[in-house]
Design a protein around this motif. Sequence first.
Motif, short mmCIF file in Angstrom:
data_model
loop_
_atom_site.label_atom_id
_atom_site.label_comp_id
_atom_site.label_asym_id
_atom_site.label_seq_id
_atom_site.Cartn_x
_atom_site.Cartn_y
_atom_site.Cartn_z
N ALA A 155 -56.52 9.18 -10.44
CA ALA A 155 -55.58 10.13 -11.04
C ALA A 155 -54.23 9.99 -10.34
O ALA A 155 -54.15 9.59 -9.17
N LEU A 156 -53.16 10.28 -11.06
CA LEU A 156 -51.82 10.10 -10.50
C LEU A 156 -51.12 11.44 -10.30
O LEU A 156 -51.32 12.38 -11.07
N ARG A 157 -50.29 11.50 -9.28
CA ARG A 157 -49.39 12.64 -9.12
C ARG A 157 -48.13 12.35 -9.93
O ARG A 157 -47.81 11.19 -10.22
N GLN A 158 -47.40 13.43 -10.20
CA GLN A 158 -46.16 13.26 -10.96
C GLN A 158 -45.19 12.31 -10.22
O GLN A 158 -44.51 11.50 -10.84
N GLY A 159 -45.18 12.43 -8.88
CA GLY A 159 -44.29 11.58 -8.08
C GLY A 159 -44.64 10.10 -8.23
O GLY A 159 -43.75 9.24 -8.20
N ASP A 160 -45.93 9.80 -8.38
CA ASP A 160 -46.35 8.39 -8.58
C ASP A 160 -45.75 7.86 -9.88
O ASP A 160 -45.33 6.71 -9.97
N ALA A 205 -41.68 15.28 -19.84
CA ALA A 205 -42.60 14.47 -20.64
C ALA A 205 -44.05 14.88 -20.37
O ALA A 205 -44.87 14.94 -21.30
N VAL A 206 -44.38 15.15 -19.10
CA VAL A 206 -45.75 15.56 -18.75
C VAL A 206 -46.08 16.89 -19.42
O VAL A 206 -47.19 17.08 -19.94
N LYS A 207 -45.11 17.82 -19.41
CA LYS A 207 -45.36 19.12 -20.08
C LYS A 207 -45.70 18.91 -21.56
O LYS A 207 -46.63 19.51 -22.10
N VAL A 208 -44.92 18.04 -22.21
CA VAL A 208 -45.17 17.78 -23.64
C VAL A 208 -46.55 17.15 -23.83
O VAL A 208 -47.31 17.54 -24.72
N LEU A 209 -46.89 16.20 -22.97
CA LEU A 209 -48.20 15.53 -23.09
C LEU A 209 -49.34 16.50 -22.85
O LEU A 209 -50.40 16.39 -23.47
N ARG A 210 -49.14 17.46 -21.96
CA ARG A 210 -50.21 18.46 -21.74
C ARG A 210 -50.31 19.37 -22.96
O ARG A 210 -51.40 19.74 -23.37
N LEU A 223 -53.01 14.95 -21.72
CA LEU A 223 -53.14 14.93 -20.26
C LEU A 223 -53.82 16.19 -19.77
O LEU A 223 -53.60 17.27 -20.33
N ALA A 224 -54.61 16.02 -18.70
CA ALA A 224 -55.20 17.18 -18.02
C ALA A 224 -54.69 17.17 -16.59
O ALA A 224 -54.46 16.10 -16.00
N ALA A 225 -54.49 18.37 -16.04
CA ALA A 225 -54.00 18.48 -14.66
C ALA A 225 -55.00 19.26 -13.82
O ALA A 225 -55.51 20.29 -14.27
N THR A 226 -55.28 18.74 -12.63
CA THR A 226 -56.16 19.47 -11.70
C THR A 226 -55.46 19.53 -10.35
O THR A 226 -54.60 18.69 -10.06
N ARG A 227 -55.80 20.54 -9.56
CA ARG A 227 -55.22 20.66 -8.22
C ARG A 227 -55.61 19.46 -7.37
O ARG A 227 -56.76 19.01 -7.41
N ASP A 228 -54.66 18.95 -6.60
CA ASP A 228 -54.95 17.86 -5.69
C ASP A 228 -55.62 18.43 -4.44
O ASP A 228 -55.00 19.23 -3.73
N VAL A 276 -50.43 18.43 -8.26
CA VAL A 276 -51.48 18.33 -9.26
C VAL A 276 -51.76 16.85 -9.53
O VAL A 276 -50.89 16.00 -9.36
N LEU A 277 -52.98 16.59 -9.92
CA LEU A 277 -53.38 15.23 -10.29
C LEU A 277 -53.51 15.16 -11.80
O LEU A 277 -54.11 16.04 -12.42
N LEU A 278 -52.95 14.11 -12.37
CA LEU A 278 -52.93 13.97 -13.83
C LEU A 278 -53.92 12.90 -14.27
O LEU A 278 -53.95 11.79 -13.72
N THR A 279 -54.71 13.25 -15.26
CA THR A 279 -55.65 12.29 -15.86
C THR A 279 -55.53 12.39 -17.38
O THR A 279 -54.95 13.37 -17.90
N LEU A 280 -56.10 11.42 -18.08
CA LEU A 280 -56.10 11.48 -19.54
C LEU A 280 -57.27 12.30 -20.03
O LEU A 280 -58.37 12.22 -19.47
N THR A 281 -57.06 13.07 -21.07
CA THR A 281 -58.16 13.73 -21.76
C THR A 281 -58.84 12.68 -22.65
O THR A 281 -58.36 11.53 -22.76
N GLU A 282 -59.88 13.07 -23.32
CA GLU A 282 -60.53 12.13 -24.25
C GLU A 282 -59.55 11.69 -25.34
O GLU A 282 -59.47 10.51 -25.70
N THR A 283 -58.78 12.67 -25.84
CA THR A 283 -57.77 12.33 -26.86
C THR A 283 -56.73 11.40 -26.26
O THR A 283 -56.25 10.46 -26.92
N GLY A 284 -56.37 11.64 -25.00
CA GLY A 284 -55.39 10.78 -24.33
C GLY A 284 -55.90 9.36 -24.18
O GLY A 284 -55.16 8.40 -24.37
N ARG A 285 -57.19 9.23 -23.86
CA ARG A 285 -57.77 7.88 -23.71
C ARG A 285 -57.78 7.15 -25.05
O ARG A 285 -57.48 5.96 -25.13
N ALA A 286 -58.08 7.88 -26.11
CA ALA A 286 -58.09 7.24 -27.44
C ALA A 286 -56.67 6.79 -27.79
O ALA A 286 -56.47 5.71 -28.36
#
Length: 199
Positions: free
Chosen positions: A54-59, A74-79, A84-89, A96-106
């Motif tokens: 998972a990536l941080r916004q800074g990455d 852009a991250v706000k729009v994607l969420r 995109l899903a965000a979880t606490r680092d 926060v750590l950003l990962t793709l949701t299932e829809t994001g992966r598709a």
Amino acid sequence: MNDVPGPPPESQLLAGLARLGQAVRMEAWRNAGPHKLSPLQADIVGLIHGSRAALRQGDIVAALASTPPTVSDAVKVLRRKELLAATRDPADARAVLLTLTETGRAEAERLNVMSESLGSAVATLPEGDFAATLRGIVTLMRELQERRLIPVSQMCLTCRFYVPDAHPPETGRPHHCNFVDAPFGDAELRVTCPDHELP
Ligand code: SF4
């Protein structure tokens, strides 16, 4: 004998690269897809998809040579689009750590399919020209990375598994990838590779 008109060859090369960049960007706008992604949003989805962790916004800011406010928007729009899903680092409560949701992966899989118009244009290059172009591009990229003018990308020339000219040139596959333990040629040089590791 007179010189041919126009700016010098180096400027001509850079102008050509800029035109190609425009073409890729325009195609990204045309390929906005079902979620109406901007090219930056598509780049973020592709970057997270190609990353093992998972990536941080800074990455993302660093990898895309963008700015924190631009990436944050852009991250706000994607969420909001539920890509995109965000979880606490766990390592940093403020991050926060950003990962793709299932829809994001598709969506990432859809974006991975090369554009027909760009792909067919690239396919017109003769084999030797293709390899030489790719070699020239990655060589120039490495030079710009060393001068800190562009971010380091996951390409062979900066990878700890890359052994250039490990095999005789007449084999046509002079380089070696220690990750898969296989020889490869200039035409297979990677500009972005999920298995890349810095030395
Ligand atoms: S792991 Fe990927 S980037 Fe590294 S040398 Fe092999 S193909 Fe290139």
